[in-house]
Design a protein around this motif. Sequence first.
Motif, mmCIF file in Angstrom:
data_model
loop_
_atom_site.group_PDB
_atom_site.id
_atom_site.type_symbol
_atom_site.label_atom_id
_atom_site.label_comp_id
_atom_site.label_asym_id
_atom_site.label_seq_id
_atom_site.Cartn_x
_atom_site.Cartn_y
_atom_site.Cartn_z
ATOM 1 N N ALA A 90 9.647 102.930 21.151
ATOM 2 C CA ALA A 90 10.146 101.837 21.986
ATOM 3 C C ALA A 90 9.592 100.499 21.499
ATOM 4 C CB ALA A 90 9.749 102.073 23.444
ATOM 5 N N LYS A 91 8.314 100.476 21.165
ATOM 6 C CA LYS A 91 7.689 99.261 20.648
ATOM 7 C C LYS A 91 8.353 98.829 19.342
ATOM 8 C CE LYS A 91 4.390 96.124 20.207
ATOM 9 N NZ LYS A 91 4.226 94.974 21.127
ATOM 10 N N GLU A 92 8.571 99.792 18.462
ATOM 11 C CA GLU A 92 9.188 99.507 17.157
ATOM 12 C C GLU A 92 10.597 98.948 17.315
ATOM 13 O OE1 GLU A 92 10.005 101.859 12.906
ATOM 14 O OE2 GLU A 92 9.066 102.896 14.591
ATOM 15 N N ASN A 93 11.313 99.422 18.328
ATOM 16 C CA ASN A 93 12.689 98.983 18.545
ATOM 17 C C ASN A 93 12.810 97.793 19.499
ATOM 18 O OD1 ASN A 93 13.767 100.799 16.759
ATOM 19 N ND2 ASN A 93 14.466 102.261 18.299
ATOM 20 N N GLY A 94 11.672 97.213 19.856
ATOM 21 C CA GLY A 94 11.686 95.992 20.651
ATOM 22 C C GLY A 94 12.041 96.164 22.113
ATOM 23 N N ILE A 95 11.853 97.369 22.658
ATOM 24 C CA ILE A 95 12.122 97.609 24.081
ATOM 25 C C ILE A 95 10.952 97.066 24.909
ATOM 26 C CG2 ILE A 95 12.529 99.374 25.839
ATOM 27 C CD1 ILE A 95 13.756 101.104 23.600
ATOM 28 N N LYS A 96 11.254 96.301 25.938
ATOM 29 C CA LYS A 96 10.226 95.562 26.672
ATOM 30 C C LYS A 96 9.689 96.278 27.910
ATOM 31 C CE LYS A 96 10.782 92.053 23.875
ATOM 32 N NZ LYS A 96 9.761 91.795 22.830
ATOM 33 N N THR A 97 10.373 97.328 28.356
ATOM 34 C CA THR A 97 9.941 98.032 29.572
ATOM 35 C C THR A 97 9.775 99.517 29.293
ATOM 36 O OG1 THR A 97 11.050 96.448 31.031
ATOM 37 C CG2 THR A 97 10.529 98.609 31.962
ATOM 38 N N PHE A 98 8.608 100.054 29.635
ATOM 39 C CA PHE A 98 8.323 101.478 29.432
ATOM 40 C C PHE A 98 7.624 101.993 30.687
ATOM 41 C CE2 PHE A 98 6.164 105.255 27.935
ATOM 42 C CZ PHE A 98 7.021 105.777 26.974
ATOM 43 N N ILE A 99 8.257 102.953 31.365
ATOM 44 C CA ILE A 99 7.699 103.537 32.588
ATOM 45 C C ILE A 99 7.533 105.034 32.376
ATOM 46 C CG2 ILE A 99 8.036 103.891 35.060
ATOM 47 C CD1 ILE A 99 9.714 101.354 35.108
ATOM 48 N N VAL A 100 6.335 105.535 32.613
ATOM 49 C CA VAL A 100 6.037 106.935 32.304
ATOM 50 C C VAL A 100 5.393 107.630 33.502
ATOM 51 C CG1 VAL A 100 3.782 106.340 31.302
ATOM 52 C CG2 VAL A 100 4.923 108.474 30.618
#
Length: 218
Positions: free
Chosen positions: A99-109
């Motif tokens: 997600a970081k590599e692809n520029g995604i700004k929101t990650f909920i786990v």
Amino acid sequence: MKTAIILGATGLTGGRLLELLLNDSRYSRIKLFSRSSVGISDPKLQEFLGDMFSLEDFKENFKGDEVFCCIGTTKSKTPNKDFYKKIDLGIPKNAALLAKENGIKTFIVMSALGANANSSIFYNRIKGQMEEAVLKAQIPRTYILQPSLIGGKRKEKRIGEWIFKQLMRVANFVMAGSLKKYRSIYPETIAKAIIWLANNDFEVNRIPSDVIQDLGQR
């Protein structure tokens, strides 16, 4: 109109999250990454099936606005500790890095109450290590949910868990104050809290079960 990515949509919480997102007008596309299909047909839905231990293979399709990682297993379902670690630590960690590599700004786990990277209890320690690995990816809007025992009916039968859930239903009535975070919580409440966090700012990264309960009712 946003694109959401779900890992673990075949599970209890992930499945409810999928249902809510399909009916949420803010989302135009829902991408699922899994080893098996959810068996749902919807114009919003796009499934990518394959080996979840090789998420890098999905790099070109792993693009969107938000990632919701609901991956997790149990001691009874995955007694092999090395395999358990690959699932509960390895998959969320790799998903956060991708997600970081692809520029995604929101990650909920999804994590669990009691997660602690220094715990002497293996399962709590793995959850804690997962949390640290996800935070290390430095995704701007990272939220880690730490639910207590999750209620609801599962596809597979877990007799011991079922008995414990019945006891917790009674215990919930007497748990107050600092004990509120130990109350059992329903998957729909968690799913609603996830969507709320994805669309609002919140002041902390790690969110205990009683706060999840409150967010899921907003």
